[in-house]
Design a protein around this motif. Structure first.
Motif, PDB file in Angstrom:
ATOM      1  N   UNK A   2       0.871  -1.195   0.071  1.00 32.47           N
ATOM      2  CA  UNK A   2      -0.032  -0.088   0.041  1.00 32.47           C
ATOM      3  C   UNK A   2       0.896   1.060  -0.072  1.00 32.47           C
ATOM      4  N   UNK A   3       1.834   1.492   0.845  1.00 35.47           N
ATOM      5  CA  UNK A   3       2.826   2.271   0.973  1.00 35.47           C
ATOM      6  C   UNK A   3       3.682   2.718  -0.217  1.00 35.47           C
ATOM      7  N   UNK A   4       4.291   1.571  -0.384  1.00 36.76           N
ATOM      8  CA  UNK A   4       5.030   1.737  -1.615  1.00 36.76           C
ATOM      9  C   UNK A   4       5.109   0.419  -2.727  1.00 36.76           C
ATOM     10  N   UNK A   5       4.003   0.882  -3.605  1.00 33.05           N
ATOM     11  CA  UNK A   5       3.731   0.057  -4.428  1.00 33.05           C
ATOM     12  C   UNK A   5       4.613   0.176  -5.860  1.00 33.05           C
ATOM     13  N   UNK A   6       4.625  -1.144  -6.702  1.00 34.11           N
ATOM     14  CA  UNK A   6       5.413  -1.040  -7.880  1.00 34.11           C
ATOM     15  C   UNK A   6       4.537  -0.109  -8.947  1.00 34.11           C
ATOM     16  N   UNK A   7       3.011  -0.362  -9.038  1.00 28.30           N
ATOM     17  CA  UNK A   7       2.387   0.095  -9.997  1.00 28.30           C
ATOM     18  C   UNK A   7       1.459   1.388  -9.653  1.00 28.30           C
ATOM     19  N   UNK A   8       0.918   2.078 -10.575  1.00 29.57           N
ATOM     20  CA  UNK A   8      -0.002   3.322 -10.041  1.00 29.57           C
ATOM     21  C   UNK A   8      -0.839   3.232 -11.416  1.00 29.57           C
ATOM     22  N   UNK A   9      -2.281   3.666 -10.865  1.00 32.59           N
ATOM     23  CA  UNK A   9      -3.421   3.726 -11.843  1.00 32.59           C
ATOM     24  C   UNK A   9      -4.391   4.976 -11.492  1.00 32.59           C
ATOM     25  N   UNK A  10      -4.951   5.396 -12.011  1.00 34.40           N
ATOM     26  CA  UNK A  10      -5.944   6.552 -11.593  1.00 34.40           C
ATOM     27  C   UNK A  10      -7.308   6.273 -12.104  1.00 34.40           C
ATOM     28  N   UNK A  69      -0.338  -2.089  -6.555  1.00 35.62           N
ATOM     29  CA  UNK A  69      -0.922  -1.120  -7.325  1.00 35.62           C
ATOM     30  C   UNK A  69      -1.273   0.089  -6.495  1.00 35.62           C
ATOM     31  N   UNK A  70      -0.751   1.144  -6.731  1.00 32.53           N
ATOM     32  CA  UNK A  70      -1.437   2.583  -5.852  1.00 32.53           C
ATOM     33  C   UNK A  70      -2.507   2.855  -6.771  1.00 32.53           C
ATOM     34  N   UNK A  71      -3.736   3.151  -6.208  1.00 34.89           N
ATOM     35  CA  UNK A  71      -5.128   3.261  -6.821  1.00 34.89           C
ATOM     36  C   UNK A  71      -5.368   4.726  -6.238  1.00 34.89           C
ATOM     37  N   UNK A  72      -5.012   5.673  -7.425  1.00 36.25           N
ATOM     38  CA  UNK A  72      -5.106   7.129  -7.261  1.00 36.25           C
ATOM     39  C   UNK A  72      -6.576   7.532  -7.586  1.00 36.25           C
ATOM     40  N   UNK A 130      -8.399   0.288  -1.982  1.00 37.83           N
ATOM     41  CA  UNK A 130      -7.037   0.096  -1.357  1.00 37.83           C
ATOM     42  C   UNK A 130      -6.654  -1.409  -1.298  1.00 37.83           C
ATOM     43  N   UNK A 131      -7.756  -2.280  -1.023  1.00 37.78           N
ATOM     44  CA  UNK A 131      -7.391  -3.569  -1.025  1.00 37.78           C
ATOM     45  C   UNK A 131      -7.100  -4.138  -2.311  1.00 37.78           C
ATOM     46  N   UNK A 132      -7.765  -3.928  -3.206  1.00 40.24           N
ATOM     47  CA  UNK A 132      -7.674  -4.315  -4.529  1.00 40.24           C
ATOM     48  C   UNK A 132      -5.985  -3.864  -5.027  1.00 40.24           C
ATOM     49  N   UNK A 133      -5.688  -2.793  -4.818  1.00 41.66           N
ATOM     50  CA  UNK A 133      -4.334  -2.018  -4.966  1.00 41.66           C
ATOM     51  C   UNK A 133      -3.272  -2.882  -4.099  1.00 41.66           C
TER      52      UNK A 133
END
Length: 546
Positions: free
Chosen positions: A287-295, A325-328, A317-320
Motif C-alpha cells: 500500500x505504501x510503496x507499490x510498484x504500479x500506479x493507476x488513476x 498498485x497504488x490506486x489514485x 486500497x485492498x485491490x491495490x
C-alpha cells in the motif's frame, strides 16, 4: 486456535475531542489479538438517539454500512470487518435509541412487574446485556464507545463499564483511553494537560484507564510519556503513542512496535501475546510503496464528505495492495460533468460510478458512463451506477430517448428502473425477502444470492463460481420487461437472483464494462479483496499498460 475460559472485555473510550480514530484503534487492537490466535469480537456503541443511521443524511453521518443480516450500522463496523476479515451482525452495533426502545417495549409488556423504570438499573442493565451477548463465545470483546468522555449521552455506558469491572473483576475488564496530545505549532511543543483533564473526568465517575493511547503528530519524548503515566496513574509501558500513519492498516504494526500487547497481557494475567503479522505487513508495504500506479475517475455527488464512500475507497486500497498498485482516485463531481467538461475523464485508467440516492448529478453520471462505453475505458457501476448504465444504454443504443428511472421521473413511459414493489406486483406477489423502511417503502437490505452467467466477465472475476452472495441496500430494480431488447443489442444480463431480479449486466466487445446491483465494497477486506473490484483494478492496470 486458543480458548479462554471467560470472555475478556476491552473498553475503548475517547477524550478531548471526537474523530481521534477510536474505530481504527479498536480494530487494530482486535487485529493483533486475533493474529495471536484468539477468537475476537468487537462492538460499537453509538450514543445518538436515532435507532440506526439508515435515515440519516450521508452529509450528516457519513457512510451507512450494511451487515450480512441487513442491519444498517455505523461505518466503524466496516472497519472492523475489513481489519478482522470477519462478518459481523446487528448485535455488533447498537445505539441509545435501540436501548431505550427495547426497555420501553419491555415495560409495556409488563416485564418489569410494575417497577419504576430508571437509568440505573434498567437502562444500564440492558446495555450490559447487549455487551455480554456480543461477546458470547469470544475470547476477547473490544467495546468502542462513540463520542467523548463528558458527553451527557455517554454517561449510562460509562456506568455500565464501571459496573462490569466491579462484577467481573479487574482481570476480565480493562479500559483504554484514546486521547489527543495537541501540538502547539507556535512554540513546537506537545501539551499533555487536555489528556490529564480527560482522564480526571473518567476517574471522577469511577473509571481508571489502564492504558492511555496518545494520538499525536510527532513522537512523545520519554519525559512526556513518564509525565503522562504519573499524572494518569498508569504504568510507564502503558502510554502508547499513536502517531499519524501513512495508512490506517499500518496502525496494528505501529501499536505492536509500541508494545501495547504487554500491558494488555499483564492486566488480563495471560501468557505473552505473539501475533503473526507477516502477511499483513507485506500487504501494508504494498500500500505504501507499490510498484504500479493507476488513476480511477470516481464520479460521485457526496464529494464534500468523502466518508460517504468509505467502504468503496477502502476496497480500492485492498485491490491495490493485492496487485501491488497504488490506486489514485480522481474525484469528479457529477453535478459539474457535461459535454463541455468530459476532458476531466481523459487521463483516467478506469471509471467508477458508486451508489447513491436522489436526482442530483444524475445526468453527469450518465455522460461519464457513455464516455466509458464509447472510449473502451474499464467501467464499474455499483447499485445506482448499474441502473444508470442501463438507462444510458437504452437511450443511446436502443434509441429510447425518454428512458429513465421512476426515482427521477415517476411519470416516465419507459421505466427501465422501477420500485421493487412494482416487480413484486408483476410476479404475482412472489415472496422476496425485503425490509420495511421506517420512512416508508421497501428496501433490499443485507446478503442475497446471485446466479452468475457462465463465461461472463463477472464469472471470470469470481473465479468461475456461478453462485455468489453479496450485500444490497436499495429500493429500485432493473425492469425485466426490457431485458430481451438490451441483450439483443449487446448488453448481457450476467447475474440474477433466484426470483428473476437483474443483479448484474455487462457489455459485449468491451475490455471491461460491468454494472452490479449489489454493493461489493461491503465484503472487501485487506486480506481478501472483493473479486469484482479486484478485477476492475486489474483491467484498469491492463488498460494503462496498453
Amino acid at each position: 486456535m486458543k480458548k479462554m475460559k471467560q470472555t475478556k472485555y476491552i473498553f475503548v473510550t475517547g477524550g478531548v475531542l471526537s474523530s481521534l480514530g477510536k474505530g481504527i484503534s479498536s480494530s487494530s487492537i482486535a487485529t493483533l489479538l486475533k493474529h495471536s490466535g484468539y477468537d475476537v469480537s468487537i462492538v460499537k456503541i453509538d450514543p445518538y438517539i436515532n435507532v440506526d443511521p439508515g435515515t440519516m443524511s450521508p452529509l450528516e453521518h457519513g457512510e451507512v454500512f450494511v451487515t450480512f443480516d441487513g442491519a444498517e450500522t455505523d461505518l466503524d463496523i466496516g472497519h472492523y470487518e475489513r481489519f478482522l476479515n470477519t462478518n459481523f451482525s446487528k448485535q455488533n452495533n447498537f445505539t441509545t435509541g435501540q436501548i431505550y426502545l427495547s426497555v420501553i417495549e419491555n415495560e409495556r409488556q409488563g416485564k418489569y412487574l410494575g417497577k419504576t423504570i430508571q437509568i440505573v438499573p434498567h437502562i444500564v442493565d440492558e446495555i450490559k446485556h447487549r455487551i455480554k451477548n456480543a461477546g458470547k463465545n469470544s475470547d476477547f470483546l473490544v467495546v468502542e464507545l462513540g463520542g467523548t468522555v463528558g458527553d451527557i449521552e455517554g454517561m449510562p455506558y460509562l456506568e455500565a463499564m464501571r459496573q462490569m469491572k466491579h462484577e467481573l473483576g479487574s482481570d476480565c475488564v480493562i479500559s483504554i483511553h484514546v486521547t489527543l496530545i495537541p501540538l502547539i505549532r507556535a512554540i513546537g511543543e506537545l501539551k499533555t494537560k487536555p489528556t490529564q483533564h480527560s482522564v480526571q473526568e473518567l476517574r471522577r465517575i469511577g473509571i481508571s484507564p489502564q492504558i492511555v493511547l496518545a494520538r499525536c503528530e510527532k513522537p512523545l519524548s520519554k519525559e512526556l510519556k513518564k509525565k503522562l503515566a504519573l499524572s494518569c496513574d498508569v504504568d510507564d509501558d502503558s502510554v502508547i503513542v499513536a502517531e499519524d500513519a501513512e495508512s490506517i492498516y499500518k496502525c496494528p504494526i505501529n501499536f505492536l512496535k509500541e508494545g501495547i500487547l504487554t500491558p494488555i497481557a499483564r492486566r488480563f494475567k495471560i501468557d505473552e501475546l505473539k501475533p503473526k503479522m507477516d502477511e499483513w505487513d507485506m500487504l501494508v508495504k504494498k500500500i505504501i510503496s507499490p510498484k504500479n500506479s493507476i488513476t480511477i475517475g470516481f464520479v460521485g455527488k457526496y464529494l464534500s464528505l468523502k466518508e460517504s464512500y468509505k467502504s468503496l475507497t477502502e476496497a480500492l486500497t485492498h485491490a491495490g495492495a493485492n496487485t501491488d498498485t497504488r490506486v489514485n482516485i480522481k474525484w469528479i463531481d457529477s453535478e459539474n460533468l457535461d459535454n463541455n467538461t468530459l476532458y476531466d475523464l481523459e487521463d483516467v485508467d478506469g471509471i467508477l460510478i458508486p451508489g447513491g440516492f436522489g436526482e442530483r448529478g444524475i445526468e453527469g453520471k450518465i455522460q461519464a458512463i457513455k464516455y466509458a462505453r464509447e472510449n473502451k475505458i474499464p467501467f464499474l457501476g455499483i447499485c445506482l451506477g448499474m441502473q444508470l448504465c442501463i438507462v444510458e444504454f437504452a437511450r443511446n443504443i436502443l434509441n429510447i430517448k425518454d428512458a429513465n428511472s421512476t426515482e427521477f421521473d415517476p411519470e416516465t413511459k419507459n421505466p427501465l428502473i422501477y420500485l421493487i414493489e412494482d416487480f413484486i406486483d408483476q410476479q404475482g406477489n412472489e415472496q422476496i425477502r425485503t425490509h420495511q423502511s421506517p420512512m416508508g417503502g421497501t428496501m433490499r437490505l443485507g446478503e442475497y444470492e446471485c446466479k452468475i452467467k457462465k463465461d461472463s466477465q463477472l464469472a471470470k472475476a469470481y473465479n468461475n463460481n456461478l453462485t455468489i452472495k453479496e450485500r444490497h441496500r436499495h429500493r429500485y430494480e432493473a425492469n425485466p420487461k426490457y431485458r430481451s431488447s438490451l441483450e439483443e443489442n449487446g448488453m448481457i444480463v450476467n447475474g440474477e437472483s433466484s426470483n428473476g431480479l437483474i443483479e448484474a449486466v455487462e457489455i459485449k466487445n468491451h475490455p471491461f464494462f460491468v454494472g452490479v446491483q449489489f454493493h461489493p465494497e461491503f465484503t472487501s477486506r485487506l486480506q481478501s479483496p472483493n473479486p469484482i473490484i479486484l478485477e476492475f483494478v486489474k483491467k484498469s492496470l491492463e488498460s494503462k499498460e496498453k
